[in-house]
Design an enzyme around this catalytic site. Sequence first.
Site, PDB file in Angstrom:
ATOM      1  N   LEU A 123      -5.951   6.535  -4.644  1.00  0.00           N
ATOM      2  CA  LEU A 123      -5.277   6.466  -3.356  1.00  0.00           C
ATOM      3  C   LEU A 123      -3.770   6.648  -3.496  1.00  0.00           C
ATOM      4  O   LEU A 123      -3.181   6.350  -4.529  1.00  0.00           O
ATOM      5  CB  LEU A 123      -5.633   5.189  -2.602  1.00  0.00           C
ATOM      6  CG  LEU A 123      -5.122   3.850  -3.093  1.00  0.00           C
ATOM      7  CD1 LEU A 123      -3.740   3.560  -2.546  1.00  0.00           C
ATOM      8  CD2 LEU A 123      -6.065   2.767  -2.627  1.00  0.00           C
ATOM      9  N   HIS A 124      -3.174   7.141  -2.440  1.00  0.00           N
ATOM     10  CA  HIS A 124      -1.736   7.376  -2.393  1.00  0.00           C
ATOM     11  C   HIS A 124      -1.315   7.468  -0.933  1.00  0.00           C
ATOM     12  O   HIS A 124      -2.098   7.842  -0.072  1.00  0.00           O
ATOM     13  CB  HIS A 124      -1.356   8.651  -3.157  1.00  0.00           C
ATOM     14  CG  HIS A 124      -2.153   9.857  -2.769  1.00  0.00           C
ATOM     15  ND1 HIS A 124      -3.460  10.044  -3.182  1.00  0.00           N
ATOM     16  CD2 HIS A 124      -1.836  10.928  -2.011  1.00  0.00           C
ATOM     17  CE1 HIS A 124      -3.904  11.182  -2.688  1.00  0.00           C
ATOM     18  NE2 HIS A 124      -2.947  11.741  -1.972  1.00  0.00           N
TER      19      HIS A 124
END
Length: 186
Positions: A123-124
């Site tokens: 995730l980012h």
Amino acid sequence: MEQVFAPWRIEWVERPHDDPEIDECVFCELPELGADREYHLVARSDHAYVLLNNYPYNPGHAMVIPYEHTGAYEELSSEILFDHARLQQRTVEAIETALEPDGLNVGMNLGGDAAGGSIDDHLHTHVVPRWDGDANFMAVVSETKVIVEAIEDTYDRLHDAFAAQEGATARGDDTAVEIETTSKPI
């Protein structure tokens, strides 16, 4: 309802995995390469880092990425979640200082292909500066996105803005600025 059409992004989505330095997850391995400037890693905290997007929607398009490899937001510990959120705040501040946008888009793509993300297992958070009129006719009539600043110049401007923040330590132009995120909110 308006639609955002970004055909230039297909280059990123379908890109070959051609960097011999990267074996597995690009977001796990980039911080370990010791080439912050080369890979546009502009700031680091204890649990996350800020990376400029190689295929930006606009100059200054950054991603705040936790070091922990997970695609599940709910798996982040409280400590990592807080650090990630504080680094997002610091990123917004740096972008506003360095680039003076008219607004920002901040968000995550969670859930793989259905959410529109090209990297779904780490995730980012995207932080995209926006200016009035930044979606011009070029993207519509010629499938061309006009980026008005070289990524290296944007890196320099954001690096300086991060370095000027309270609690930041800059150890040189070629290494990411170290950001302290445990203090009170900015």
